[in-house]
Scaffold this motif. Structure first.
Motif, PDB file in Angstrom:
ATOM      1  N   ASP A 220       0.828  -1.211   0.000  1.00  0.00           N
ATOM      2  CA  ASP A 220       0.000   0.000   0.000  1.00  0.00           C
ATOM      3  C   ASP A 220       0.859   1.256   0.000  1.00  0.00           C
ATOM      4  O   ASP A 220       0.579   2.225  -0.721  1.00  0.00           O
ATOM      5  N   ASP A 221       1.920   1.233   0.802  1.00  0.00           N
ATOM      6  CA  ASP A 221       2.805   2.398   0.856  1.00  0.00           C
ATOM      7  C   ASP A 221       3.461   2.650  -0.498  1.00  0.00           C
ATOM      8  O   ASP A 221       3.576   3.799  -0.947  1.00  0.00           O
ATOM      9  N   SER A 222       3.894   1.571  -1.154  1.00  0.00           N
ATOM     10  CA  SER A 222       4.535   1.719  -2.461  1.00  0.00           C
ATOM     11  C   SER A 222       3.567   2.275  -3.495  1.00  0.00           C
ATOM     12  O   SER A 222       3.916   3.150  -4.296  1.00  0.00           O
ATOM     13  N   LEU A 223       2.335   1.776  -3.477  1.00  0.00           N
ATOM     14  CA  LEU A 223       1.341   2.259  -4.439  1.00  0.00           C
ATOM     15  C   LEU A 223       0.983   3.717  -4.180  1.00  0.00           C
ATOM     16  O   LEU A 223       0.746   4.487  -5.124  1.00  0.00           O
ATOM     17  N   ARG A 224       0.945   4.108  -2.903  1.00  0.00           N
ATOM     18  CA  ARG A 224       0.684   5.520  -2.596  1.00  0.00           C
ATOM     19  C   ARG A 224       1.820   6.406  -3.100  1.00  0.00           C
ATOM     20  O   ARG A 224       1.589   7.507  -3.604  1.00  0.00           O
ATOM     21  N   GLU A 225       3.054   5.918  -2.975  1.00  0.00           N
ATOM     22  CA  GLU A 225       4.189   6.690  -3.483  1.00  0.00           C
ATOM     23  C   GLU A 225       4.136   6.817  -5.004  1.00  0.00           C
ATOM     24  O   GLU A 225       4.485   7.861  -5.562  1.00  0.00           O
ATOM     25  N   VAL A 226       3.689   5.752  -5.679  1.00  0.00           N
ATOM     26  CA  VAL A 226       3.526   5.830  -7.137  1.00  0.00           C
ATOM     27  C   VAL A 226       2.482   6.887  -7.489  1.00  0.00           C
ATOM     28  O   VAL A 226       2.671   7.687  -8.422  1.00  0.00           O
ATOM     29  N   GLN A 227       1.380   6.899  -6.730  1.00  0.00           N
ATOM     30  CA  GLN A 227       0.322   7.881  -6.979  1.00  0.00           C
ATOM     31  C   GLN A 227       0.852   9.299  -6.777  1.00  0.00           C
ATOM     32  O   GLN A 227       0.595  10.205  -7.596  1.00  0.00           O
ATOM     33  N   ARG A 228       1.603   9.519  -5.697  1.00  0.00           N
ATOM     34  CA  ARG A 228       2.145  10.857  -5.433  1.00  0.00           C
ATOM     35  C   ARG A 228       3.142  11.264  -6.502  1.00  0.00           C
ATOM     36  O   ARG A 228       3.145  12.419  -6.963  1.00  0.00           O
ATOM     37  N   ALA A 229       4.004  10.331  -6.899  1.00  0.00           N
ATOM     38  CA  ALA A 229       4.994  10.650  -7.935  1.00  0.00           C
ATOM     39  C   ALA A 229       4.327  10.962  -9.266  1.00  0.00           C
ATOM     40  O   ALA A 229       4.760  11.861  -9.987  1.00  0.00           O
ATOM     41  N   SER A 230       3.264  10.220  -9.585  1.00  0.00           N
ATOM     42  CA  SER A 230       2.528  10.490 -10.829  1.00  0.00           C
ATOM     43  C   SER A 230       1.879  11.868 -10.791  1.00  0.00           C
ATOM     44  O   SER A 230       1.878  12.592 -11.790  1.00  0.00           O
ATOM     45  N   ARG A 231       1.333  12.223  -9.626  1.00  0.00           N
ATOM     46  CA  ARG A 231       0.714  13.547  -9.501  1.00  0.00           C
ATOM     47  C   ARG A 231       1.766  14.647  -9.670  1.00  0.00           C
ATOM     48  O   ARG A 231       1.524  15.657 -10.344  1.00  0.00           O
ATOM     49  N   ARG A 232       2.946  14.447  -9.054  1.00  0.00           N
ATOM     50  CA  ARG A 232       4.010  15.445  -9.197  1.00  0.00           C
ATOM     51  C   ARG A 232       4.470  15.557 -10.644  1.00  0.00           C
ATOM     52  O   ARG A 232       4.814  16.646 -11.124  1.00  0.00           O
ATOM     53  N   THR A 233       4.494  14.416 -11.348  1.00  0.00           N
ATOM     54  CA  THR A 233       4.895  14.444 -12.759  1.00  0.00           C
ATOM     55  C   THR A 233       3.919  15.258 -13.586  1.00  0.00           C
ATOM     56  O   THR A 233       4.312  16.072 -14.435  1.00  0.00           O
ATOM     57  N   VAL A 234       2.621  15.048 -13.345  1.00  0.00           N
ATOM     58  CA  VAL A 234       1.604  15.804 -14.091  1.00  0.00           C
ATOM     59  C   VAL A 234       1.712  17.289 -13.776  1.00  0.00           C
ATOM     60  O   VAL A 234       1.676  18.152 -14.675  1.00  0.00           O
ATOM     61  N   LEU A 235       1.855  17.622 -12.487  1.00  0.00           N
ATOM     62  CA  LEU A 235       1.939  19.022 -12.100  1.00  0.00           C
ATOM     63  C   LEU A 235       3.180  19.700 -12.671  1.00  0.00           C
ATOM     64  O   LEU A 235       3.147  20.894 -13.008  1.00  0.00           O
ATOM     65  N   SER A 236       4.270  18.935 -12.799  1.00  0.00           N
ATOM     66  CA  SER A 236       5.502  19.529 -13.323  1.00  0.00           C
ATOM     67  C   SER A 236       5.401  19.878 -14.804  1.00  0.00           C
ATOM     68  O   SER A 236       6.168  20.706 -15.301  1.00  0.00           O
ATOM     69  N   THR A 237       4.455  19.255 -15.512  1.00  0.00           N
ATOM     70  CA  THR A 237       4.306  19.555 -16.937  1.00  0.00           C
ATOM     71  C   THR A 237       3.400  20.766 -17.195  1.00  0.00           C
ATOM     72  O   THR A 237       3.439  21.341 -18.278  1.00  0.00           O
ATOM     73  N   LEU A 238       2.593  21.121 -16.206  1.00  0.00           N
ATOM     74  CA  LEU A 238       1.645  22.227 -16.417  1.00  0.00           C
ATOM     75  C   LEU A 238       2.324  23.551 -16.772  1.00  0.00           C
ATOM     76  O   LEU A 238       1.866  24.257 -17.678  1.00  0.00           O
ATOM     77  N   PRO A 239       3.398  23.968 -16.076  1.00  0.00           N
ATOM     78  CA  PRO A 239       4.040  25.234 -16.465  1.00  0.00           C
ATOM     79  C   PRO A 239       4.512  25.223 -17.916  1.00  0.00           C
ATOM     80  O   PRO A 239       4.389  26.248 -18.613  1.00  0.00           O
ATOM     81  N   GLY A 240       5.040  24.090 -18.384  1.00  0.00           N
ATOM     82  CA  GLY A 240       5.496  24.012 -19.763  1.00  0.00           C
ATOM     83  C   GLY A 240       4.358  24.113 -20.751  1.00  0.00           C
ATOM     84  O   GLY A 240       4.468  24.794 -21.779  1.00  0.00           O
ATOM     85  N   VAL A 241       3.230  23.428 -20.442  1.00  0.00           N
ATOM     86  CA  VAL A 241       2.065  23.491 -21.333  1.00  0.00           C
ATOM     87  C   VAL A 241       1.539  24.923 -21.420  1.00  0.00           C
ATOM     88  O   VAL A 241       1.267  25.454 -22.510  1.00  0.00           O
TER      89      VAL A 241
END
Length: 568
Positions: A220-241
């Motif tokens: 569960d902890d690993s999957l939550r970290e994947v979810q958080r990392a995915s969210r950070r990845t999406v947010l990091s692309t917003l300024p570029g878009v």
């Protein structure tokens, strides 16, 4: 990107990839040039004689038809080359993984390799089939259109050209923003994959503890970290878009203002301004798609980098002039082996004459199984030498070395298929009589006779449909069929019931007959028939001798023996 792709794949694919890139580039240029015909079309349509636009319309239609044909051919070439590259990549990765030392497969490698071999390879190889054409089009077509605008009006052409470095800067900035988060997400993906495998393997323990209905906290902890990392990845692309959208819209607005100014001043006709603005608008679509394509390309590049890292991992070196041993005696000559910061084997010297048996005993973690692995060259020693027939194993071709050795592990792995197919892995060219003889010697025939499907019984993944004792009998039959002169046995009866243990012992005795044997055992009664016994402790030989000698001279060995004889 293409350079890294070719490095990962190998130079044999360079020609098809370069031809495909050239074809896609030509397609993008033709697309841009076809839009150039809109300028005379619109000029004539808005002129005094609109009928004069007919030849230009025909030319524009022909150019679009040529572009469509080129696009079809280039996309088809991309799909074909992409499929070939995917097939080649799986083969190259599989061949390379098979040559890597066993020591490379440490903690976390299961998750890393499973992610690479599934989504990683697909994402990396999707570059040619799905991303290369749109990315080339998004770059080359706008540049071609800018060149066309320059040809018709240098002021508006320079204004359009000024947007090029701005767009490039935004893309580089976006790439830097997403690089760190992409690496973080990939790391968490690998960890989560490893946790899933761990969770599946832990089912017997969880169920034995009555925790089968509970959630697995580490997973569960690993999957939550994947979810958080995915969210950070999406947010990091917003300024570029947002940055890319604003840059493109600002450039188009500047062209509109400049075009209006030039038209009002009489420097350019209204039809030409309209045509150039249409061309500029056509530039906007592929430029705006760069944000999406760039993110996918960056993800594919990251996967290519991870593939490249694995493929650059050096396998154990093969000898330039291999030597084939003529004898089958074994020797450890002052062998030292380290695993990370820990010294597992420390200056061990042992000899096993041809046709004799050496038993290695000692506490868990003493390095017993490592000795077997060094003989089979699963690792290379850090000091000293391991010799077979007087020849350093590093001077023997790996295939030749493995021909000389049959290994029976404690944890037997069977490949999904039938019992007969798994036995034949020992020697695929063996005839039916030889297979049946090996099965009889291993007492596997007793298992086959009581199974409804007999030799055609499916064993399941890893041999899950057979019991531990049945898997061991298959493993011993496989080793007997191989008929190698050197036999390595690693705790083969430590987890068997008495009936299966007796059957496996019979098979082991037949397997050891007349061969050079090194056996590791916890059950002390299995070592009594050894010609020599080495008591290993802390990676060193603490005591050595035959059974009776060690009982007299080694209190620790005597304690081990007495404990093993105590009824439970």
């Amino acid at each position: 990107m293409i350079r890294m792709l070719l490095r990962v794949l190998g130079h044999r694919y360079a020609g098809p990839v370069r031809r495909t890139v050239a074809l896609m580039t030509a397609t993008a240029v033709v697309e841009g040039l076809s839009y150039a015909l809109l300028v005379p079309v619109l000029r004539e349509l808005f002129g005094s004689t609109p009928s004069d636009a007919r030849p230009w319309l025909i030319a524009f239609g022909a150019a679009v038809a040529v572009y469509a044909a080129l696009r079809y051919v280039s996309d088809l070439s991309g799909f074909r080359v992409g499929t070939t590259l995917l097939h080649g990549m799986y083969h190259r990765l599989g061949d390379h993984l098979a040559r890597l030392p066993i020591g490379w497969y440490g903690a976390g490698r299961v998750g890393e390799v499973s992610v690479l071999a599934s989504s990683g390879v697909l994402q990396a190889m999707s570059v040619i089939a799905h991303l290369l054409a749109p990315s080339i089009s998004a770059c080359v077509t706008p540049l071609t259109i800018v060149a066309v605008i320059l040809a018709f009006n240098w002021q508006m052409g320079l204004a359009a050209l000024a947007a090029v470095p701005l767009v490039a800067a935004v893309q580089l900035w976006t790439g830097r923003l997403t690089a760190a988060t992409d690496a973080e997400r990939a790391e968490h993906d690998q960890q989560a994959a490893g946790r899933v495998v761990e969770y599946l393997r832990a089912q017997p323990v969880l169920r034995a503890g009555g925790r089968s209905a509970e959630r697995f906290q580490t997973l569960d902890d690993s999957l939550r970290e994947v979810q958080r990392a995915s969210r950070r990845t999406v947010l990091s692309t917003l300024p570029g878009v947002l940055g890319l959208t604003l840059t493109v819209q600002a450039a188009f607005t500047a062209l509109l203002v400049l075009g209006a100014h030039l038209a009002l001043g009489g420097d350019i006709g209204a039809a030409e301004v309209l045509a150039i603005l249409v061309l500029a608008a056509r530039c906007a679509d592929p430029l705006l798609s760069l944000s999406d394509i760039g993110g996918q390309l960056h993800g594919a590049r990251s996967e290519l980098g991870r593939l490249d890292k694995v493929l650059r991992t050096e396998p154990l070196p093969e000898p330039g002039e291999p030597v084939r041993p003529s004898r089958h005696d074994l020797e450890f000559d002052a062998v030292t082996f380290r695993h990370g910061d820990r010294t597992v084997i420390d200056g061990v010297s042992l000899t096993v004459p041809q046709g004799r048996r050496l038993a290695v005993v000692g506490p868990s973690g003493a390095g017993k199984s490592t000795l077997l692995q060094l003989i089979a060259r699963f690792y290379d020693v850090d000091g000293g030498a391991v010799r077979v027939g007087g020849v350093d194993v590093r001077d023997v071709d790996s295939a030749v070395l493995m021909e000389q050795i049959a290994i029976v592990f404690q944890d037997v792995y069977l490949f999904e298929g039938t019992i007969e197919e798994n036995v034949r892995l020992g020697r695929p060219d063996a005839d039916d009589a030889e297979v049946r003889a090996a099965a009889t010697a291993a007492r596997l025939d007793e298992v086959v006779e009581r199974l409804p499907a007999g030799w055609a019984t499916e064993v399941g993944e890893g041999g899950a449909l057979l019991s531990g004792g049945e898997r061991q009998r298959v493993s011993i039959a496989r080793a007997l069929l191989k008929d190698a002169p050197i036999v390595l046995l690693d705790e083969v009866t430590s987890a068997l019931d008495p009936v299966n243990e007796a059957a496996v012992h019979d098979g082991i005795e037949r397997l050891m007959a007349g061969r050079t044997v090194v056996m590791v055992a916890h059950r002390m009664r299995t070592v009594r028939r050894a010609d020599r016994i080495a008591f290993l402790d802390g990676g060193r030989i603490a005591h050595e001798g035959d059974h009776e000698e060690l009982l007299r001279s080694s209190a620790r060995y005597a304690d081990y023996w007495n404990i093993s004889q105590t009824p439970v």
